[in-house]
Scaffold this active site. Structure first.
Site, PDB file in Angstrom:
ATOM      1  N   GLU A 102      -2.896   8.629  -0.633  1.00 47.99           N
ATOM      2  CA  GLU A 102      -3.870   7.704  -0.041  1.00 47.99           C
ATOM      3  C   GLU A 102      -5.234   8.362   0.116  1.00 47.99           C
ATOM      4  O   GLU A 102      -6.263   7.726  -0.101  1.00 47.99           O
ATOM      5  CB  GLU A 102      -3.364   7.247   1.329  1.00 47.99           C
ATOM      6  CG  GLU A 102      -4.316   6.351   2.087  1.00 47.99           C
ATOM      7  CD  GLU A 102      -3.790   5.985   3.462  1.00 47.99           C
ATOM      8  OE1 GLU A 102      -4.221   4.962   4.009  1.00 47.99           O
ATOM      9  OE2 GLU A 102      -2.938   6.732   4.001  1.00 47.99           O
ATOM     10  N   ASP A 120       0.823  -1.200   0.000  1.00 47.22           N
ATOM     11  CA  ASP A 120       0.000   0.000   0.000  1.00 47.22           C
ATOM     12  C   ASP A 120       0.861   1.255   0.000  1.00 47.22           C
ATOM     13  O   ASP A 120       0.525   2.251  -0.637  1.00 47.22           O
ATOM     14  CB  ASP A 120      -0.934   0.014   1.213  1.00 47.22           C
ATOM     15  CG  ASP A 120      -0.178  -0.020   2.537  1.00 47.22           C
ATOM     16  OD1 ASP A 120       0.876  -0.681   2.612  1.00 47.22           O
ATOM     17  OD2 ASP A 120      -0.645   0.592   3.519  1.00 47.22           O
ATOM     18  N   ARG A 173       5.566   4.269   5.988  1.00 44.41           N
ATOM     19  CA  ARG A 173       5.204   4.231   7.401  1.00 44.41           C
ATOM     20  C   ARG A 173       5.290   2.803   7.963  1.00 44.41           C
ATOM     21  O   ARG A 173       5.751   1.876   7.280  1.00 44.41           O
ATOM     22  CB  ARG A 173       3.810   4.805   7.605  1.00 44.41           C
ATOM     23  CG  ARG A 173       2.678   3.981   7.017  1.00 44.41           C
ATOM     24  CD  ARG A 173       1.372   4.752   7.063  1.00 44.41           C
ATOM     25  NE  ARG A 173       0.272   3.984   6.508  1.00 44.41           N
ATOM     26  CZ  ARG A 173      -0.820   4.535   5.993  1.00 44.41           C
ATOM     27  NH1 ARG A 173      -0.952   5.847   5.940  1.00 44.41           N
ATOM     28  NH2 ARG A 173      -1.800   3.778   5.510  1.00 44.41           N
ATOM     29  N   ASP A 174       4.835   2.618   9.184  1.00 42.04           N
ATOM     30  CA  ASP A 174       4.868   1.304   9.823  1.00 42.04           C
ATOM     31  C   ASP A 174       3.708   0.450   9.309  1.00 42.04           C
ATOM     32  O   ASP A 174       2.796   0.084  10.042  1.00 42.04           O
ATOM     33  CB  ASP A 174       4.822   1.443  11.350  1.00 42.04           C
ATOM     34  CG  ASP A 174       3.641   2.274  11.843  1.00 42.04           C
ATOM     35  OD1 ASP A 174       2.924   2.863  10.991  1.00 42.04           O
ATOM     36  OD2 ASP A 174       3.420   2.345  13.061  1.00 42.04           O
ATOM     37  N   GLU A 175       3.775   0.128   8.028  1.00 36.75           N
ATOM     38  CA  GLU A 175       2.737  -0.660   7.365  1.00 36.75           C
ATOM     39  C   GLU A 175       3.391  -1.401   6.207  1.00 36.75           C
ATOM     40  O   GLU A 175       3.781  -2.536   6.343  1.00 36.75           O
ATOM     41  CB  GLU A 175       1.591   0.243   6.905  1.00 36.75           C
ATOM     42  CG  GLU A 175       0.330  -0.509   6.571  1.00 36.75           C
ATOM     43  CD  GLU A 175      -0.895   0.403   6.585  1.00 36.75           C
ATOM     44  OE1 GLU A 175      -1.937  -0.023   6.106  1.00 36.75           O
ATOM     45  OE2 GLU A 175      -0.794   1.541   7.099  1.00 36.75           O
ATOM     46  N   ASP A 223      -6.107  -2.748  -2.332  1.00 37.37           N
ATOM     47  CA  ASP A 223      -5.332  -1.864  -3.192  1.00 37.37           C
ATOM     48  C   ASP A 223      -4.908  -2.589  -4.462  1.00 37.37           C
ATOM     49  O   ASP A 223      -4.991  -2.057  -5.573  1.00 37.37           O
ATOM     50  CB  ASP A 223      -4.091  -1.364  -2.452  1.00 37.37           C
ATOM     51  CG  ASP A 223      -4.418  -0.629  -1.166  1.00 37.37           C
ATOM     52  OD1 ASP A 223      -5.168  -1.182  -0.340  1.00 37.37           O
ATOM     53  OD2 ASP A 223      -3.914   0.487  -0.961  1.00 37.37           O
ATOM     54  N   TRP A 247     -11.688  -6.601  -0.822  1.00 35.73           N
ATOM     55  CA  TRP A 247     -10.282  -6.872  -0.521  1.00 35.73           C
ATOM     56  C   TRP A 247      -9.961  -8.320  -0.891  1.00 35.73           C
ATOM     57  O   TRP A 247      -9.095  -8.591  -1.728  1.00 35.73           O
ATOM     58  CB  TRP A 247     -10.007  -6.565   0.950  1.00 35.73           C
ATOM     59  CG  TRP A 247      -9.616  -5.143   1.187  1.00 35.73           C
ATOM     60  CD1 TRP A 247      -8.396  -4.693   1.611  1.00 35.73           C
ATOM     61  CD2 TRP A 247     -10.422  -3.967   0.995  1.00 35.73           C
ATOM     62  NE1 TRP A 247      -8.402  -3.307   1.694  1.00 35.73           N
ATOM     63  CE2 TRP A 247      -9.627  -2.851   1.325  1.00 35.73           C
ATOM     64  CE3 TRP A 247     -11.727  -3.749   0.581  1.00 35.73           C
ATOM     65  CZ2 TRP A 247     -10.100  -1.547   1.234  1.00 35.73           C
ATOM     66  CZ3 TRP A 247     -12.208  -2.452   0.491  1.00 35.73           C
ATOM     67  CH2 TRP A 247     -11.402  -1.370   0.814  1.00 35.73           C
ATOM     68  N   HIS A 260       0.490   6.061  -2.452  1.00 36.38           N
ATOM     69  CA  HIS A 260      -0.506   4.987  -2.444  1.00 36.38           C
ATOM     70  C   HIS A 260      -1.069   4.896  -3.859  1.00 36.38           C
ATOM     71  O   HIS A 260      -1.667   5.842  -4.336  1.00 36.38           O
ATOM     72  CB  HIS A 260      -1.647   5.381  -1.498  1.00 36.38           C
ATOM     73  CG  HIS A 260      -1.775   4.539  -0.282  1.00 36.38           C
ATOM     74  ND1 HIS A 260      -0.883   4.590   0.761  1.00 36.38           N
ATOM     75  CD2 HIS A 260      -2.720   3.634   0.091  1.00 36.38           C
ATOM     76  CE1 HIS A 260      -1.281   3.762   1.722  1.00 36.38           C
ATOM     77  NE2 HIS A 260      -2.389   3.170   1.335  1.00 36.38           N
TER      78      HIS A 260
END
Length: 793
Positions: free
Chosen positions: A642, A353, A357-359, A366, A425, A663
């Site tokens: 995003e 995505d 960041r912490d992802e 997506d 999803w 994103h």
């Protein structure tokens, strides 16, 4: 997921080698977050053939060296998979690195995705797929030969590395004063080599470096560098100074309202690099075992040191651009480039995505909305096939598909219970193979994934045990749905209508059942085809009863409902005209702006064209206020955001708790630019561009338009220009393909290659063709916006 499923997925694709090596862990390793380690072995060769091959993989990330020279140029190897079931290995020719006599191999190891932080906030997961880093390697005489010259076993040595700490989110600390020294031995782990599969796609590699475009010093004496382009990758630095001096690098995507360095949206991701100098001459460094998403970096120097050079080095698994689009509108042109850059930044071994960041997770929603665009912009056939095999591993026993893949929560369900099963999803399990089929004619992938698709359709039906799906609202509950994620809400005093989870989930059940039925028919599974086609018909009828009023208004009366319903032919013929008017009214209520989120946006413009209102589609697309595609370009975006409102018109930054500036999801509009505006697409009845369908949508404000796509059959080209009401459309059918031209009823007095034409023209031969016609759409007077200088990939 059961053992049979794992076995099927493991054995799909290229034949694996029969391993005799052992998976060995460095006894020097002290666990997650501690200094990286190496395993090494000295060995003697009587002679060198020059055909030697190194087969290698690791738990964690590795980088290998033979006689001090790096093996290969791939990054972040062995890549990211569902490690408990599938672990990729790479094979490198290394004859040129070997010599007769004594040789030495070192394999550097680090935490990587295996055990560094996954997930976010106050509930991160560590040691997700294991708590021990390790390596497995075999040196063989030549491809196909069984004579292993060297294998990993417990006789190897280990020690610590100059990489003192590394992590996907954390970044890296590198102390150049430390020379790797043997300090411990190794230990063979219990490991089933059947998990090892040959690498299935192009690993991440470095792209052309981006130079600094401007720099400045802040009030604290730190220097901020702007590379002019948001990207996923790493900086490379050249420094000089005294031993022990430190260069610290922080990463950021945007500047704050005051023009200062900002990375609050990275949340708990430190996203930092610390380089400690060895001293004595110029030193060069770029990170070994991490990557970041950034446009800006802030550099702090402690001690006596100079930063002599710094560049941004993007990395990606998709380096070759396969499509282009230009028009008279520079904002549109930049939007296309922004999408390219977001794909590059997020196609780093898996379709993530965001890269910052912490992802940085492989969100399925997506990926499914962007899959069609992705297939145009790059060669992603192998990339998606590899990811889908991991997705099948992560699929739950009841058919639920996880929100992300590889799924860190599958082995840690207590940390994120129920992190799976959302419509829109989980539908990636059939959408992505279908798009790969359309673009590459890959029936083998349809065959391989059909059982997983079918399990998913049955799961969605089971949420409410019937054709109308009613997802629970609470996170983690079985069948929870994200709905139309990040749909604009409008003014707080009077929020805009938003599609309900029940309507979106029911629409997606229809989409899944009907498409998977078609896929079953393609590969000859008539029983599944018949069963799911009947299910789709039942869902379609139930949708009409439940969500369409007698007057033709949809229940939630919002843009996403109408867009998805029209694109998927869910509105009965006797209510279609009324529903079209309601659709137009839904857009009028937003002052002509976008009112859709992740699942509605890709359908919005195609739906408006389908109902016969291409001018309204153009209005929505070209308007430059928030929410809108071109708004973010006007605000200086170099990748896709995003959120529609990630930066407010006054420059203020949206809540950093969920605000990525890289994103790709909303970049799915580029599929519409190529398929509608440029007017070419694959034919579902003759996929892989064996037949190319040409059907342009003329928007005079964009004239002239030029586009191309390097398809598996060759380059497809299309261009058009408008002079008054006269339109000239040229298009090229690649060699090995056949063209089919669809001429809209509104295109008057059409002539194809000098001959009168109308309707659909089939059997067009390879080569260039020319279409002339007259067209007078509704006119608009809105400005195309200021000139934007776009960086060419």
């Amino acid at each position: 997921m059961n053992d049979a499923t794992i076995s099927h997925i493991q054995n799909s694709g290229p034949a694996a080698i029969a391993w005799s090596a052992q998976m060995i862990r460095p006894q020097a390793d002290q666990g997650v977050g501690t200094p990286a380690s190496f395993v090494a072995k000295s060995f003697t060769l009587d002679s060198v053939r020059g055909t030697e091959i190194l087969h290698i993989s690791a738990l964690g990330l590795y980088r290998a060296f033979i006689n001090g020279q790096r093996v290969g140029n791939d990054l972040l190897t062995p890549g990211w998979t569902a490690y408990d079931a599938r672990l990729s290995y790479q094979s490198y020719p290394v004859g040129q690195l070997l010599k007769a006599g004594e040789n030495r191999i070192e394999i550097w190891l680090a935490d990587g995705w295996l055990r560094s932080q996954m997930m976010w906030g106050q509930q991160p997961i560590f040691n997700t797929w294991g708590d021990q880093i390790a390596a497995i390697a075999e040196l063989r005489g030549a491809v196909g030969m069984d004579d292993a010259v060297l294998v990993t076993d417990a006789s190897w040595e280990s020690g610590e590395l100059p990489v003192r700490k590394s992590g996907i989110y954390f970044g890296e600390i590198f102390d150049a004063r430390i020379t790797p020294q043997v300090s411990a031995g190794t230990e063979a782990l219990a490991f089933d080599s059947a998990r090892l599969v040959p690498h299935e796609t192009t690993p991440p590699r470095e792209l052309e470096p981006l130079p600094v475009v401007r720099s400045w010093t802040d009030a604290e004496g730190r220097t901020v560098y702007d590379f002019g382009q948001n990207a996923g990758g790493n900086v490379a630095i050249t420094v000089q100074g005294q031993a022990g001096a430190k260069i610290s690098v922080e990463h950021g995507e945007v500047l704050d309202q005051d023009g200062q360095f900002y990375n609050g949206n990275y949340r708990t991701a430190a996203a930092r690099l610390d380089y400690i100098l060895a001293g004595g001459g110029q030193e060069h460094y770029r990170p070994y075992f991490t990557f970041q998403g950034y446009r800006y970096v802030r550099v702090t120097i402690e001690g006596e040191a100079q930063l002599l050079d710094i560049v941004s080095v993007p990395i990606s698994s998709v380096s070759e651009v396969k499509a282009g689009f230009t028009s008279a509108n520079p904002l549109v042109n930049r939007l296309f480039l922004n999408t390219l850059w977001s794909q590059r930044s997020n196609f780093i071994d898996v379709p993530t995505d965001c890269p910052q960041r912490d992802e940085r997770l492989g969100w399925t929603g997506d990926a499914q909305v962007f899959a069609g665009t992705a297939c145009y912009l790059a060669d992603v056939q192998d990339f998606f096939r590899k990811w889908l095999r991991d997705l099948m591993v992560d699929q739950r026993e009841d058919g639920a598909v996880p929100h992300v893949c590889p799924d860190p929560t599958r082995l840690k369900p207590q940390d994120y219970p129920g992190f799976y099963g959302s419509t829109g999803w989980g539908d990636a399990i059939w959408v992505v193979p279908w798009q790969v089929y359309l673009h590459y004619g890959d029936t083998a992938l349809l065959q391989e994934t059909l059982p997983a698709m079918t399990k998913w359709v049955d799961f969605v039906w089971s949420i409410s045990n019937g054709p109308v799906v009613k997802p629970p609202r609470s996170w983690g509950a079985r069948g929870f749905s994200f709905g139309d994620w990040l749909q604009p809400g409008g003014p707080s005093a009077k929020p805009l209508p938003t599609i309900g989870d029940d309507a979106s989930a029911t629409i997606y059940l229809y989409m899944a059942a009907s498409r998977v039925a078609e896929i079953a028919g393609i590969i000859g599974d008539t029983a599944t085809q018949t069963r799911l086609a009947a299910m789709a018909a039942e869902v379609k009828a139930a949708f009409a009863r439940e969500f369409i009023t007698a007057s033709g208004r949809l229940a939630y009366d919002d843009q996403t409902s109408y867009a998805l319903a029209f694109v998927n032919d869910l509105i009965p013929e006797d209510k279609r005209d009324a529903a079209k008017d309601y659709f137009r009214n839904a857009i009028a209520r937003t002052d002509g702006r976008i009112g859709t989120g992740f699942i509605g946006t890709p359908a919005l413009l195609p739906a408006l064209v389908k109902i016969g209102d291409p001018s309204l589609a153009a209005d929505v697309f070209l308007q430059e206020e928030v929410p809108g595609w071109l708004y973010q370009v006007k605000m200086g975006a170099t990748t896709i955001w995003e959120r529609w409102d990630a930066i407010q018109p006054d420059g203020t930054i949206y809540n950093p708790q969920m605000n990525s500036y890289n994103h790709y999801a909303y970049g799915a509009v580029c599929q519409w630019l190529l398929e509608a505006i440029a007017g070419f697409r694959p034919d579902a009845n003759d996929p892989g561009f064996a037949t190319v369908v040409f059907e342009p949508v003329i928007v005079p404000e964009l004239s002239p338009v030029t586009a191309h796509h390097d398809s598996p059959k060759g380059r497809i080209e299309a261009q058009w220009s408008v002079d008054g009401d006269a339109v000239h459309y040229q298009f090229t059918v690649p060699q090995g393909s056949t063209g089919r031209l669809v001429i809209a009823e509104a295109y008057r007095n059409a002539s194809l290659d000098g001959q009168a034409a109308s309707g659909t023209v089939t059997g067009l031969a390879p080569g260039r063709h020319s279409l002339e016609f007259s067209y007078s759409p509704q006119r608009r007077t809105k400005s195309a916006g200021p000139n934007i200088n776009a960086r060419t990939p």
